[in-house]
Design an enzyme around this catalytic site. Sequence first.
Site, PDB file in Angstrom:
ATOM      1  N   ASP A   1       3.476  32.413 -23.223  1.00  0.00           N
ATOM      2  CA  ASP A   1       3.019  33.799 -23.318  1.00  0.00           C
ATOM      3  C   ASP A   1       1.621  33.885 -22.712  1.00  0.00           C
ATOM      4  O   ASP A   1       0.648  33.383 -23.290  1.00  0.00           O
ATOM      5  CB  ASP A   1       2.980  34.248 -24.776  1.00  0.00           C
TER       6      ASP A   1
ATOM      7  N   LYS B   1       9.270  42.232 -25.268  1.00  0.00           N
ATOM      8  CA  LYS B   1       8.799  41.726 -26.560  1.00  0.00           C
ATOM      9  C   LYS B   1       7.676  42.604 -27.096  1.00  0.00           C
ATOM     10  O   LYS B   1       6.563  42.579 -26.577  1.00  0.00           O
ATOM     11  CB  LYS B   1       8.301  40.279 -26.420  1.00  0.00           C
TER      12      LYS B   1
ATOM     13  N   LYS C   1       5.443  41.839 -22.539  1.00  0.00           N
ATOM     14  CA  LYS C   1       5.123  41.895 -23.964  1.00  0.00           C
ATOM     15  C   LYS C   1       3.991  42.894 -24.177  1.00  0.00           C
ATOM     16  O   LYS C   1       3.053  42.959 -23.380  1.00  0.00           O
ATOM     17  CB  LYS C   1       4.726  40.489 -24.426  1.00  0.00           C
TER      18      LYS C   1
END
Length: 319
Positions: A156, A255, A219
């Site tokens: 991430d 996400k 995300k």
Amino acid sequence: MAGLNPGIDLDLEWVQKVKVNLPAVKKRADELKTKRTVKKQWQAAWLLKAMTCIDLTTLSGDDTFTNVQRLCYKAKHPIRADILKELGMDDKGLTCGAVCVYSARVSDAVKALKAVKGEDIPIASVATGFPAGQTPLQQRLDEIKQAVSDGATEIDIVINRTYALGGNWKGVYDEVKACKAACGNAHMKTILATGDLGSLVNVQKASLVAMMAGSDFIKTSTGKEGVNATFPVALTMVRAIRDYYHKTGYKVGFKPAGGIRTAKDACSWLALMKEELGNDWLTPTMFRIGASSLLGDIERQLFHYVTGRYAASHELAMA
């Protein structure tokens, strides 16, 4: 997780044409959040689905091997065995979608998952100077490579908000593309830190640029901003995913992270994905929820569905 998004050349003309109808986005967001509910056995099924999409997370300054060990055990055994048996799901091998830790804790997660025979559970590591991203690019790339070397299967990253706020979309693209190369075979989720971007137009532009650069997921947040996952932001991002898929044929996951704490919230997020992107995005390979406390409420609601009462705090294991 789904196949890697190879990305495309930066299309600044597409990026500069972005427009967002703010009143329409807010109206649709309110509809999704307040009018889409499921009850009884259908709610139980949705909660089990949501559980399999959780990136069970610990990102605290006081993280230790013990914290990570507990996290990994809970990811492997997210719901009490007797509850799953009552639901007829005890033989399905249900687990959380992944565990998410700091890069320095990846090796701990590898050991802990091996101890509970959970090697098939992905290990996600935040990297690139998370959460601010205010470190030199080479240091960010080295952190990615170290996390992958230690056993992370998902990375991430955070985008350079300085570039995004200044409209330097080529700079954002080049850095995200470099991060993707550093990830190797690991899947890359790109955190837009939408609470820092100032407008939904910037959110959509950042979404498109991140996908063009090869992001496998986009995300919403680090969870450390003042504003994290909101429905207007999510709608803007998932519609960018849809546009990118229609134009390129490449599917990119989504996400949301930060502030998602209740079972009701989880059902609302699933409804958003189903209605905006369809059933193909209702799997852990295309949809994840970044959360630390959500799993506890999901288990609590499933306990209530099975027993007719809410569990006392000592009756459910900590996540």
